[in-house]
Design an enzyme around this catalytic site. Sequence first.
Site, PDB file in Angstrom:
ATOM      1  CD  GLU A  40       6.547   3.585  -0.733  1.00  0.00           C
ATOM      2  OE1 GLU A  40       5.325   3.412  -0.901  1.00  0.00           O
ATOM      3  OE2 GLU A  40       7.194   3.013   0.170  1.00  0.00           O
ATOM      4  NE  ARG A  81      12.310  -1.146   1.724  1.00  0.00           N
ATOM      5  CZ  ARG A  81      11.238  -1.861   1.450  1.00  0.00           C
ATOM      6  NH1 ARG A  81      11.346  -2.943   0.709  1.00  0.00           N
ATOM      7  NH2 ARG A  81      10.056  -1.505   1.893  1.00  0.00           N
ATOM      8  CE  LYS A  87       4.055   0.859   3.995  1.00  0.00           C
ATOM      9  NZ  LYS A  87       5.266   0.907   3.163  1.00  0.00           N
TER      10      LYS A  87
HETATM   11  C1  3PG Z   1       6.649  -1.567   1.310  1.00  0.00           C
HETATM   12  O1  3PG Z   1       7.708  -1.128   1.672  1.00  0.00           O
HETATM   13  O2  3PG Z   1       5.642  -0.878   1.166  1.00  0.00           O
HETATM   14  C2  3PG Z   1       6.543  -3.004   1.097  1.00  0.00           C
HETATM   15  O3  3PG Z   1       7.753  -3.638   1.293  1.00  0.00           O
HETATM   16  C3  3PG Z   1       6.018  -3.398  -0.218  1.00  0.00           C
HETATM   17  O4  3PG Z   1       5.619  -4.675  -0.009  1.00  0.00           O
HETATM   18  P1  3PG Z   1       5.660  -5.789  -1.133  1.00  0.00           P
HETATM   19  O5  3PG Z   1       7.105  -5.933  -1.519  1.00  0.00           O
HETATM   20  O6  3PG Z   1       5.077  -6.996  -0.488  1.00  0.00           O
HETATM   21  O7  3PG Z   1       4.835  -5.269  -2.289  1.00  0.00           O
END
Ligand code: 3PG
Length: 206
Positions: A43, A47, A130
Site C-alpha cells: 500500500e 502522502r 479497513k
Molecule cells: C494507515 O494509513 O493505514 C496508517 O497510518 C498506518 O498506521 P501505522 O503507521 O500506525 O501503522
Amino acid sequence: MKYSVEQIMTAAYPVMPVLAVNRVEDAVPLAEALKAGGLTVLEVTLRTEAAMAVIEAMKTVEGVIVGAGTVTNETQLIELQRIGADFAISPGATPRLLEAGKAVDFPFLPAIASVSEMMQGLEMGYSSFKFFPAEASGGVAALKSFAGPFPNVSFCPTGGISIANFKDYLALDNVKCVGGSWVVPADALNQQDWSRIEQLAREACL
Ligand code: 3PG
C-alpha cells in the site's frame, strides 16, 4: 490482471506494508526488498508528491500487487485507474467516496471506525473495510464485537499495529489481513537500507 477485494486481502502473507515514499528511485528496490522478505501486497500512501510515480514504478516488479492508501477523493481514484493501480484504500469514507469507489475498475477498500459507518458502507454494497485507526478505535475487542451482529463483514485493521500485536488481529475470523508502517521505518527508507527492510518483512512473516 484485475483482482477482487477478497483476492487483494488474501493474496499473500496477510501483512500489508503501509508505505510513504518520497523518492521514485526507491520504489523498485523497496518493492524488491519487501518481496524478498515475503510481503507482496503493498500500500503506497498518497502522502508524498512522488506516490503516483512510485506506484507506477513498483508495478514493474513482477509478483507484487500495488495499490494506493490515503485515498480521499474521486480525482485520485480516477488517476489511480489511469495508471493501473491494483487497489485503493481510504482512511475513512464519505457517501461521495463510497459512490466513486463503485465506479472504478479495481477494488476500493473504504475505512470505518464505528458500526454506523460500517452500516453506511454495507448499504452501498461494501462488505470489506479497513478498520482505522484500529488500536485507537477499540482494537481487537471492537472487531470481536463487530462479529456478533455482522458475521460476514471482513476487515483489514491498520493504525497502531506492530510486530507486537499483529497476530492478535490475524487470529480473528473477521480479519483477513492487517496493514502497518512498522515494516518500513522512515529511517531505514531514508538510508536505503534494503537488507534491514527485507529482514523486517521476514520477521512479519514468522
Ligand atoms: C494507515 O494509513 O493505514 C496508517 O497510518 C498506518 O498506521 P501505522 O503507521 O500506525 O501503522
